[in-house]
Design a protein around this motif. Sequence first.
Motif, short mmCIF file in Angstrom:
data_model
loop_
_atom_site.label_atom_id
_atom_site.label_comp_id
_atom_site.label_asym_id
_atom_site.label_seq_id
_atom_site.Cartn_x
_atom_site.Cartn_y
_atom_site.Cartn_z
N LEU A 50 2.02 -6.24 3.63
CA LEU A 50 1.41 -4.72 4.01
C LEU A 50 2.34 -4.51 5.55
O LEU A 50 2.39 -5.43 6.39
N CYS A 51 2.73 -3.32 5.76
CA CYS A 51 3.47 -2.72 6.85
C CYS A 51 2.35 -2.95 8.08
O CYS A 51 0.93 -2.99 7.55
N ILE A 52 2.46 -2.93 9.19
CA ILE A 52 1.70 -3.11 10.42
C ILE A 52 0.41 -1.91 10.33
O ILE A 52 -0.54 -2.04 10.45
N TYR A 53 0.83 -0.84 9.88
CA TYR A 53 0.06 0.15 9.81
C TYR A 53 -1.08 0.25 8.91
O TYR A 53 -2.13 0.36 8.89
N CYS A 54 -0.63 -0.05 7.38
CA CYS A 54 -1.56 -0.32 6.20
C CYS A 54 -2.33 -1.59 6.72
O CYS A 54 -3.50 -1.58 6.32
N ARG A 70 0.65 -1.22 0.03
CA ARG A 70 0.15 -0.10 0.08
C ARG A 70 0.91 1.33 0.14
O ARG A 70 0.83 2.13 -0.95
N CYS A 71 1.85 1.32 1.03
CA CYS A 71 2.33 2.59 1.13
C CYS A 71 3.67 2.49 0.37
O CYS A 71 4.50 3.55 0.29
N GLY A 72 4.18 1.38 -0.04
CA GLY A 72 5.68 1.26 -0.66
C GLY A 72 6.62 1.21 0.35
O GLY A 72 7.97 1.29 -0.51
N ARG A 73 6.59 1.29 1.47
CA ARG A 73 7.85 1.20 2.37
C ARG A 73 8.56 0.09 2.25
O ARG A 73 7.78 -1.00 2.23
N GLU A 74 9.76 0.28 2.14
CA GLU A 74 10.78 -0.99 1.85
C GLU A 74 11.34 -1.74 3.37
O GLU A 74 11.31 -0.88 4.24
N PHE A 75 11.48 -3.04 3.44
CA PHE A 75 11.71 -3.54 4.76
C PHE A 75 12.79 -4.38 4.44
O PHE A 75 13.15 -4.95 3.30
N ASP A 129 -3.27 -2.88 9.74
CA ASP A 129 -4.37 -2.21 10.59
C ASP A 129 -5.51 -1.55 10.08
O ASP A 129 -6.80 -1.49 10.23
N ASN A 130 -5.00 -0.56 9.01
CA ASN A 130 -5.91 0.22 8.38
C ASN A 130 -6.83 -0.64 7.47
O ASN A 130 -8.12 -0.38 7.28
N GLU A 131 -6.45 -1.49 6.74
CA GLU A 131 -7.16 -2.39 6.03
C GLU A 131 -8.18 -3.14 6.78
O GLU A 131 -9.33 -3.26 6.01
N HIS A 132 -7.69 -3.68 7.79
CA HIS A 132 -8.85 -4.32 8.50
C HIS A 132 -9.97 -3.41 9.26
O HIS A 132 -11.06 -3.76 9.00
N GLN A 133 -9.49 -2.24 9.54
CA GLN A 133 -10.76 -1.28 10.01
C GLN A 133 -11.56 -0.98 8.73
O GLN A 133 -12.61 -0.89 9.09
N ARG A 134 -10.88 -0.70 7.89
CA ARG A 134 -11.80 -0.34 6.38
C ARG A 134 -12.67 -1.72 6.16
O ARG A 134 -13.97 -1.33 5.74
N TYR A 135 -12.25 -2.80 6.22
CA TYR A 135 -13.26 -3.97 6.37
C TYR A 135 -14.23 -3.96 7.47
O TYR A 135 -15.53 -4.36 7.06
N VAL A 136 -13.95 -3.67 8.50
CA VAL A 136 -14.78 -3.43 9.50
C VAL A 136 -15.88 -2.46 9.43
O VAL A 136 -17.15 -2.60 9.48
N ASP A 137 -15.52 -1.40 8.79
CA ASP A 137 -16.33 -0.21 8.66
C ASP A 137 -17.35 -0.50 7.47
O ASP A 137 -18.47 0.17 7.13
N ALA A 138 -16.97 -1.53 6.67
CA ALA A 138 -17.77 -1.36 5.46
C ALA A 138 -18.78 -2.54 5.48
O ALA A 138 -19.80 -2.97 4.82
N THR A 139 -18.76 -3.23 6.83
CA THR A 139 -19.50 -4.46 7.11
C THR A 139 -21.10 -3.81 7.45
O THR A 139 -21.07 -3.28 8.41
N PRO A 140 -22.06 -4.09 6.65
CA PRO A 140 -23.26 -3.34 7.24
C PRO A 140 -23.84 -3.95 8.32
O PRO A 140 -23.74 -5.28 8.50
#
Length: 118
Positions: free
Chosen positions: A76-80, A41-46, A82-93
């Motif tokens: 995904l980095c830990i921040y992205c 997502r963010c392109g950060r290298e590890f 977490d964001n992806e899972h929160q987006r999934y929760v928010d999209a669950t009607p």
Amino acid sequence: MSQKDPSRLDALVARSQRDKAEREKGYRERALKLYPWVCGRCGREFGGANLRELTVHHRDHNHDNNPLDGSNWELLCIYCHDNEHQRYVDATPGKDKTTGAGATHNPFAGLADLLKRD
């Protein structure tokens, strides 16, 4: 399971956590071999010390779906992640975002009675 024997529950929880860690280790190692060590997502290298911050995200959110070709994974980095899972929760009607419970209030519960009065 008896409430008098908490050691059985403790053993079950410990075994479940061990099994989960083994599954995660397997697909994480495979994903790190398949994909470049870059957040999708963010392109950060590890690499080296910060590689532990790169996680495996299951695209279909099913952690038991681990095809050998890695088609259900993305790094995904830990921040992205977490964001992806929160987006999934928010999209669950119909889910309460704090407890996961469905809606309990019915705003039209007394509407039929109100309409009958006239």
